[in-house]
Design a protein around this motif. Structure first.
Motif, PDB file in Angstrom:
ATOM      1  N   LEU A  10      48.633  37.988  11.950  1.00  0.00           N
ATOM      2  CA  LEU A  10      49.666  38.943  11.546  1.00  0.00           C
ATOM      3  C   LEU A  10      50.555  39.332  12.725  1.00  0.00           C
ATOM      4  CD1 LEU A  10      47.695  41.215   9.069  1.00  0.00           C
ATOM      5  CD2 LEU A  10      49.209  39.308   8.561  1.00  0.00           C
ATOM      6  N   LEU A  11      49.961  39.564  13.888  1.00  0.00           N
ATOM      7  CA  LEU A  11      50.748  39.955  15.063  1.00  0.00           C
ATOM      8  C   LEU A  11      51.740  38.852  15.441  1.00  0.00           C
ATOM      9  CD1 LEU A  11      48.035  41.639  17.291  1.00  0.00           C
ATOM     10  CD2 LEU A  11      50.099  42.733  16.423  1.00  0.00           C
ATOM     11  N   GLU A  12      51.283  37.600  15.343  1.00  0.00           N
ATOM     12  CA  GLU A  12      52.132  36.491  15.770  1.00  0.00           C
ATOM     13  C   GLU A  12      53.157  36.092  14.730  1.00  0.00           C
ATOM     14  OE1 GLU A  12      49.854  33.044  17.159  1.00  0.00           O
ATOM     15  OE2 GLU A  12      48.599  34.459  18.264  1.00  0.00           O
ATOM     16  N   ARG A  13      52.722  36.109  13.465  1.00  0.00           N
ATOM     17  CA  ARG A  13      53.550  35.442  12.469  1.00  0.00           C
ATOM     18  C   ARG A  13      54.084  36.272  11.330  1.00  0.00           C
ATOM     19  NH1 ARG A  13      50.539  29.698  12.744  1.00  0.00           N
ATOM     20  NH2 ARG A  13      49.843  30.330  14.795  1.00  0.00           N
ATOM     21  N   ASN A  14      53.473  37.412  11.038  1.00  0.00           N
ATOM     22  CA  ASN A  14      53.914  38.097   9.822  1.00  0.00           C
ATOM     23  C   ASN A  14      53.788  39.611   9.938  1.00  0.00           C
ATOM     24  OD1 ASN A  14      54.776  38.558   7.262  1.00  0.00           O
ATOM     25  ND2 ASN A  14      53.334  37.182   6.265  1.00  0.00           N
ATOM     26  N   ARG A  15      54.546  40.197  10.846  1.00  0.00           N
ATOM     27  CA  ARG A  15      54.474  41.652  11.026  1.00  0.00           C
ATOM     28  C   ARG A  15      55.016  42.372   9.791  1.00  0.00           C
ATOM     29  NH1 ARG A  15      54.225  43.715  17.057  1.00  0.00           N
ATOM     30  NH2 ARG A  15      53.408  41.824  17.982  1.00  0.00           N
ATOM     31  N   GLU A  16      56.009  41.764   9.164  1.00  0.00           N
ATOM     32  CA  GLU A  16      56.594  42.387   7.977  1.00  0.00           C
ATOM     33  C   GLU A  16      55.562  42.453   6.843  1.00  0.00           C
ATOM     34  OE1 GLU A  16      60.608  41.205   5.862  1.00  0.00           O
ATOM     35  OE2 GLU A  16      60.739  41.245   8.050  1.00  0.00           O
ATOM     36  N   GLY A  17      54.898  41.318   6.609  1.00  0.00           N
ATOM     37  CA  GLY A  17      53.858  41.280   5.580  1.00  0.00           C
ATOM     38  C   GLY A  17      52.740  42.253   5.887  1.00  0.00           C
ATOM     39  N   ALA A  18      52.422  42.402   7.157  1.00  0.00           N
ATOM     40  CA  ALA A  18      51.348  43.309   7.560  1.00  0.00           C
ATOM     41  C   ALA A  18      51.746  44.760   7.307  1.00  0.00           C
ATOM     42  CB  ALA A  18      51.015  43.101   9.035  1.00  0.00           C
TER      43      ALA A  18
END
Lengths: 199, 199
Positions: B32-40
């Motif tokens: 999540l930190l690397e690739r999908n902060r929005e989704g997180a």
């Protein structure tokens, strides 16, 4: 029929996690609703805080909520004159757990992969070049993964080190300790023979 | 060495999820930190909302953010005079997906398990008794799981139905459609023979 909108949204939201499909997401949602609302609220809060505040260390590019991570902030680490190049923060943890290495790190957050548009700038090699030019580093240890991309990245960085008149070394690849020779793949065995040392 | 406090907290927080240990939690956090902060961030928000607002339907006890769930609110469903007893909201979804049943549900949110302190009150049988006394139900279909606890729960509720002069039926247990006889366990086969019907 579907679950109520909020529960459906929750199940969908869980699918951002790696390896989580519809069934697992359902199980997670109901597990938390039934058994651990407090833990879920805590997860919600920490997740929000982490996504808002975690950024990259200005020196080594690893994840941290501070401007500079603990390892980079340590004077002892800087004095060692060693810089270990790894692909991910998890690699840093793995190396730290051996308690054998006491230098600094540089975390690429990936590897060179021109086909995916990941060039030297994307993995922070400009920052690395600046640090090499700054001085204070005696040896660069290349600990990228022994994959095609990892090897290519290591060679690229070794070239960069040569341009700065710096020694670069690659960690050894060979038979893992405790492994049995007959189960080791040929590629690894080839590396083990090529990397043999006199006793 | 550990990760920075916020990242460590995030990894720990992920461990509330079922089947998620340290390694998986790490993978989730970094993914999540690397690739999908929005989704997180979306997951964080929805998770918070769901934990705050999802409660039990006043009639059938399934999870919903409304006072009464969609199925219980439907007049058509009430008219059918059918009440299906299941153990979990996921069971409701499974039955709804067959599109064969058009009655109401009653979700036990578990099964009788005296050893764990789960008695009739914990699975809402007092509410169920009230609904049986109210009238409007012609048949109670017992669709609890075919486990020891599920069977015991079904027998207990069948007794409750008899006390209210109500018909109770149990869903059939036998050879699954598409299954091969030689691979079916003996217990299921015994059920299949006992539950045979004249053609």
């Amino acid at each position: 029929m579907q679950f109520s909108p909020l529960i459906s949204a929750l199940i969908d939201a869980f699918k951002v996690l790696p390896g989580v499909g519809n069934k697992t997401a359902q199980r997670m949602a109901f597990h938390l609703l039934e058994r651990n609302r407090e833990g879920a609220l805590n997860l919600s809060k920490v997740l929000h805080d982490a996504m808002e505040h975690v950024r990259h260390c200005q020196r080594c590019r690893t994840f941290t909520e501070d401007a500079v991570c603990d390892i980079c902030a340590s004077a002892k680490r800087a004095d060692s004159g060693l810089l270990c190049i790894v692909e991910s923060p998890q690699d840093v943890l793995a190396i730290e757990q051996t308690a054998e290495y006491h230098g600094r790190y540089f975390v690429l957050m990936g590897h060179l992969s021109p086909i995916d548009g990941i060039g030297p700038a994307e993995i922070g090699l400009d920052t690395l070049a600046e640090q090499l030019a700054e001085g204070g580093i005696n040896e660069v240890i290349l600990a990228t993964n022994p994959t095609v991309e990892g090897e290519a990245t290591a060679h690229y960085i070794a070239q960069l080190c040569r341009e700065h008149g710096m020694t670069a070394s690659r960690i050894a690849h060979g038979v893992p300790v405790g492994g049995e020779l007959e189960y080791i793949d040929g590629n690894t065995l080839t590396h083990a023979f090529q990397g043999r040392r006199q006793l």
